[in-house]
Design a protein around this motif. Structure first.
Motif, mmCIF file in Angstrom:
data_model
loop_
_atom_site.group_PDB
_atom_site.id
_atom_site.type_symbol
_atom_site.label_atom_id
_atom_site.label_comp_id
_atom_site.label_asym_id
_atom_site.label_seq_id
_atom_site.Cartn_x
_atom_site.Cartn_y
_atom_site.Cartn_z
ATOM 1 N N LEU A 100 0.813 -1.199 0.000
ATOM 2 C CA LEU A 100 0.000 0.000 0.000
ATOM 3 C C LEU A 100 0.853 1.259 0.000
ATOM 4 C CD1 LEU A 100 -2.869 1.140 0.136
ATOM 5 C CD2 LEU A 100 -2.717 1.062 2.632
ATOM 6 N N ALA A 101 2.052 1.182 0.604
ATOM 7 C CA ALA A 101 2.930 2.351 0.634
ATOM 8 C C ALA A 101 3.423 2.729 -0.751
ATOM 9 C CB ALA A 101 4.116 2.090 1.558
ATOM 10 N N LEU A 102 3.387 1.783 -1.691
ATOM 11 C CA LEU A 102 3.817 2.084 -3.052
ATOM 12 C C LEU A 102 2.794 2.911 -3.818
ATOM 13 C CD1 LEU A 102 5.246 -1.436 -4.011
ATOM 14 C CD2 LEU A 102 6.497 0.563 -3.157
ATOM 15 N N PHE A 103 1.560 3.037 -3.279
ATOM 16 C CA PHE A 103 0.502 3.767 -3.975
ATOM 17 C C PHE A 103 0.435 5.188 -3.419
ATOM 18 C CE2 PHE A 103 -4.050 5.010 -4.118
ATOM 19 C CZ PHE A 103 -4.152 5.147 -5.491
ATOM 20 N N ASP A 104 0.692 6.152 -4.259
ATOM 21 C CA ASP A 104 0.665 7.565 -3.877
ATOM 22 C C ASP A 104 -0.711 8.124 -4.219
ATOM 23 O OD1 ASP A 104 1.123 10.137 -3.194
ATOM 24 O OD2 ASP A 104 2.880 10.433 -4.475
ATOM 25 N N LYS A 105 -1.605 8.173 -3.216
ATOM 26 C CA LYS A 105 -2.967 8.628 -3.483
ATOM 27 C C LYS A 105 -3.013 10.087 -3.876
ATOM 28 C CE LYS A 105 -4.696 7.239 0.449
ATOM 29 N NZ LYS A 105 -5.700 6.975 1.505
ATOM 30 N N ALA A 106 -2.191 10.907 -3.216
ATOM 31 C CA ALA A 106 -2.207 12.337 -3.539
ATOM 32 C C ALA A 106 -1.832 12.590 -4.989
ATOM 33 C CB ALA A 106 -1.266 13.087 -2.595
ATOM 34 N N ALA A 107 -0.832 11.860 -5.491
ATOM 35 C CA ALA A 107 -0.420 12.044 -6.890
ATOM 36 C C ALA A 107 -1.495 11.563 -7.847
ATOM 37 C CB ALA A 107 0.891 11.296 -7.137
ATOM 38 N N VAL A 108 -2.172 10.458 -7.496
ATOM 39 C CA VAL A 108 -3.225 9.935 -8.374
ATOM 40 C C VAL A 108 -4.395 10.903 -8.445
ATOM 41 C CG1 VAL A 108 -4.891 8.081 -8.672
ATOM 42 C CG2 VAL A 108 -2.547 7.543 -8.030
ATOM 43 N N PHE A 109 -4.833 11.431 -7.286
ATOM 44 C CA PHE A 109 -5.942 12.383 -7.296
ATOM 45 C C PHE A 109 -5.553 13.683 -7.999
ATOM 46 C CE2 PHE A 109 -7.713 9.778 -3.815
ATOM 47 C CZ PHE A 109 -9.029 9.702 -4.251
ATOM 48 N N SER A 110 -4.306 14.093 -7.855
ATOM 49 C CA SER A 110 -3.847 15.295 -8.557
ATOM 50 C C SER A 110 -3.862 15.086 -10.066
ATOM 51 C CB SER A 110 -2.444 15.665 -8.077
ATOM 52 O OG SER A 110 -1.954 16.781 -8.782
ATOM 53 N N GLU A 111 -3.472 13.907 -10.484
ATOM 54 C CA GLU A 111 -3.498 13.609 -11.921
ATOM 55 C C GLU A 111 -4.936 13.574 -12.447
ATOM 56 O OE1 GLU A 111 -2.043 10.037 -14.946
ATOM 57 O OE2 GLU A 111 -1.515 9.995 -12.807
ATOM 58 N N ILE A 112 -5.852 12.990 -11.661
ATOM 59 C CA ILE A 112 -7.255 12.957 -12.081
ATOM 60 C C ILE A 112 -7.828 14.363 -12.159
ATOM 61 C CG2 ILE A 112 -9.554 12.182 -11.408
ATOM 62 C CD1 ILE A 112 -8.282 9.716 -10.184
ATOM 63 N N ASP A 113 -7.508 15.190 -11.162
ATOM 64 C CA ASP A 113 -8.009 16.554 -11.145
ATOM 65 C C ASP A 113 -7.470 17.349 -12.324
ATOM 66 O OD1 ASP A 113 -9.444 18.738 -9.762
ATOM 67 O OD2 ASP A 113 -7.436 19.572 -9.510
ATOM 68 N N THR A 114 -6.180 17.191 -12.628
ATOM 69 C CA THR A 114 -5.593 17.898 -13.771
ATOM 70 C C THR A 114 -6.225 17.459 -15.080
ATOM 71 O OG1 THR A 114 -3.506 18.058 -12.558
ATOM 72 C CG2 THR A 114 -3.427 18.432 -14.939
ATOM 73 N N SER A 115 -6.464 16.157 -15.210
ATOM 74 C CA SER A 115 -7.073 15.641 -16.436
ATOM 75 C C SER A 115 -8.492 16.159 -16.611
ATOM 76 C CB SER A 115 -7.065 14.111 -16.416
ATOM 77 O OG SER A 115 -7.732 13.586 -17.539
ATOM 78 N N GLU A 116 -9.265 16.239 -15.507
ATOM 79 C CA GLU A 116 -10.640 16.717 -15.605
ATOM 80 C C GLU A 116 -10.680 18.204 -15.934
ATOM 81 O OE1 GLU A 116 -12.345 15.629 -11.932
ATOM 82 O OE2 GLU A 116 -12.900 13.603 -12.581
ATOM 83 N N ARG A 117 -9.762 18.972 -15.358
ATOM 84 C CA ARG A 117 -9.735 20.400 -15.668
ATOM 85 C C ARG A 117 -9.335 20.651 -17.111
ATOM 86 N NH1 ARG A 117 -10.125 23.559 -11.144
ATOM 87 N NH2 ARG A 117 -9.807 22.493 -9.132
ATOM 88 N N ARG A 118 -8.421 19.826 -17.619
ATOM 89 C CA ARG A 118 -7.987 19.981 -19.005
ATOM 90 C C ARG A 118 -9.117 19.655 -19.975
ATOM 91 N NH1 ARG A 118 -4.377 16.436 -19.002
ATOM 92 N NH2 ARG A 118 -2.684 17.773 -18.211
#
Length: 474
Positions: free
Chosen positions: A175-193
């Motif tokens: 679970l430590a290998l999964f960076d939730k903050a980076a994943v949500f940031s990527e989703i947010d950036t993709s949705e805004r784009r």
């Protein structure tokens, strides 16, 4: 050659009529297409004859359980031929079914594959224990070593088991290998784009919390002020759900009851409805279902009912009648008046049929605290009763008894309250009560909506599924 299969253990299925035979191959005749078994078993039971012969026509399925002849394993250069008998491998094996016909050859690899089923078949047949050699001893369960246990597991479940499965999976490390903050940031950036409204990260978005009785699908905005009066009182209340319930003056309250009586909601009907609602509230205050059970018959609650010679007194007597019908010990205090209202007389007649106790003197009231006191001494119009000796004596007894008090239909705040109440029950719409009235409750006495409209009140019922609701100061 067919002689290579002599001594092997086979199982022959001859269909539902003849059954299943198991035994050691004693002879195979290619000319007559027959096979003979020595020491046969029929459907798990040993046959009385030493040998049985089968024709190829009667055989539906033939399974080789144990190959006893080692020549069949080592002779790789010689092709063996058997009669057209079917050799079936257990279902699910990659080698599903091998047919040994006279024109078909059976190679060494096929025989070795069948030989690997030796120990498995030996453990899963009812007669396998009897076919062991003299030097084969079944190990005892209590004395099995770890090596022997692992060997038995390999025999049952195969030797291809991955030993790496014994290592526990590291959930936390994975679970430590999964960076939730980076994943949500990527989703947010993709949705805004892409012009899609962002759902936000868990830190940026607080989920709405709903109670179990709330509807999360709202078709239209909720209007909390659903009751409007032409002359609002000095106090506004609200329900548990947030609906605003304004107080009304006593003049508007009296006019509302007069119009309701003209439309058929007579005083007798209002008394009965008030008695039911007040008794239901009193039963809840006394413990409700936790106290009124068949196992608690030796602890009947005691209620003291203080009434006067007016409509409020008749409402209290009606409440006492319903409480007495629910196994409550009711003590009714009502002085001997020269003249009483007809409604008080009729309610008193019904109350006396329940077995309740009626007293006319304060001396006859209990000296020890009771479970509940219901105050019906006050009247909306006749304020001179507060100067009567019986009234002052009843008020003093109530204040000294240390029991909780429920005031039924108390008057407005300007008249004061001689009895300190913990709860007050208002009818239809509340009056502006003083702080001495305690917590205010409201009961529905059945006034139709058209009656409210006739006196200029825009009314929408705040009761929901109940007849008695609590009110809070807005």
């Amino acid at each position: 050659m067919a002689a290579d299969w002599l001594g092997s253990l086979v199982s022959i299925n001859c269909g539902p009529t003849l059954g299943v035979y198991q035994g050691e191959v004693s002879s195979v005749d290619q000319t007559s297409q027959t096979i003979s078994l020595r020491q046969p078993f029929h459907n798990g039971v040993k046959c009385p004859v030493p040998e049985v012969t089968f024709s190829a026509i009667d055989i539906k399925e033939l399974k080789i359980l144990d190959i006893r002849n080692d020549n069949a394993r080592t002779n790789s250069a010689t092709s063996t031929k058997m009669s057209s008998l079917s050799v079936a491998v257990p279902k699910g094996d990659p080698r599903s079914v091998e047919k040994l016909n006279s024109p078909q050859q059976c190679s060494k690899s096929h025989l070795d594959a069948l030989g690997q089923l030796k120990e498995f078949r030996r453990r899963h047949n009812s007669w396998s224990s009897s076919s062991r050699g003299a030097n084969q001893v079944t190990p005892k369960k209590n004395g099995v070593k770890n090596g022997q246990m692992k060997q038995r597991d390999d025999e049952c479940f195969g030797d291809g088991v991955d030993d790496g499965l014994d290592t526990d999976f590291d959930f936390e490390g994975n679970l430590a290998l999964f960076d939730k903050a980076a994943v949500f940031s990527e989703i947010d950036t993709s949705e805004r784009r892409n012009g899609v409204r962002s759902r936000g990260t868990p830190q940026d978005q607080t989920p709405s919390r709903y109670r179990h009785d709330e509807n999360i699908l709202e078709a239209k905005p909720v209007v909390y002020r659903q009751i409007t009066v032409p002359q609002p009182g000095a106090i506004e209340y609200c329900t548990d759900s947030g609906l605003v319930v304004p107080s009304i003056s006593y003049e508007l309250y009296k006019r509302l009851l007069s119009v309701a009586e003209r439309h058929g909601l007579t005083l007798e009907r209002r008394l009965e409805m008030t008695g039911v609602c007040a008794s239901q509230m009193a039963l809840t205050l006394l413990g409700g279902p936790n106290r009124f059970t068949p196992k608690n018959l030796h602890q009947h609650p005691t209620v003291a009912l203080l009434c006067g010679p007016h409509v409020q007194g008749a409402q209290g007597i009606s409440c006492g009648r319903h409480l007495a019908n629910h196994e409550v010990e009711v003590i009714l205090f009502l002085p001997n008046f020269v003249k009483m209202l007809d409604s008080v007389t009729s309610e008193l007649t019904l109350f006396n049929k329940t077995g309740g106790k009626q007293v006319s003197s304060i001396k006859d009231l209990p000296d020890t605290p009771v479970d509940l006191i219901i105050n019906c001494l006050d009247c909306h119009e006749n304020t001179f009763l507060m100067d009567q000796p019986w009234y002052r004596a009843a008020a003093d007894w109530s204040n000294q008894n240390r029991a909780p008090v429920l005031s039924l239909d108390p008057p407005v705040s300007g008249q004061g309250h001689a009895v300190e109440a913990k709860w007050s029950l208002s009818l239809c719409l509340p009056l502006p009560l003083a702080e001495g009235a305690g917590r205010v409750y409201l009961c529905d006495i059945g006034v139709p909506r058209q009656v409210f409209q006739e006196v200029g009140i825009k009314y929408h019922s705040p009761f929901g599924c109940k007849f008695v609701i609590p009110l809070h100061s807005a």
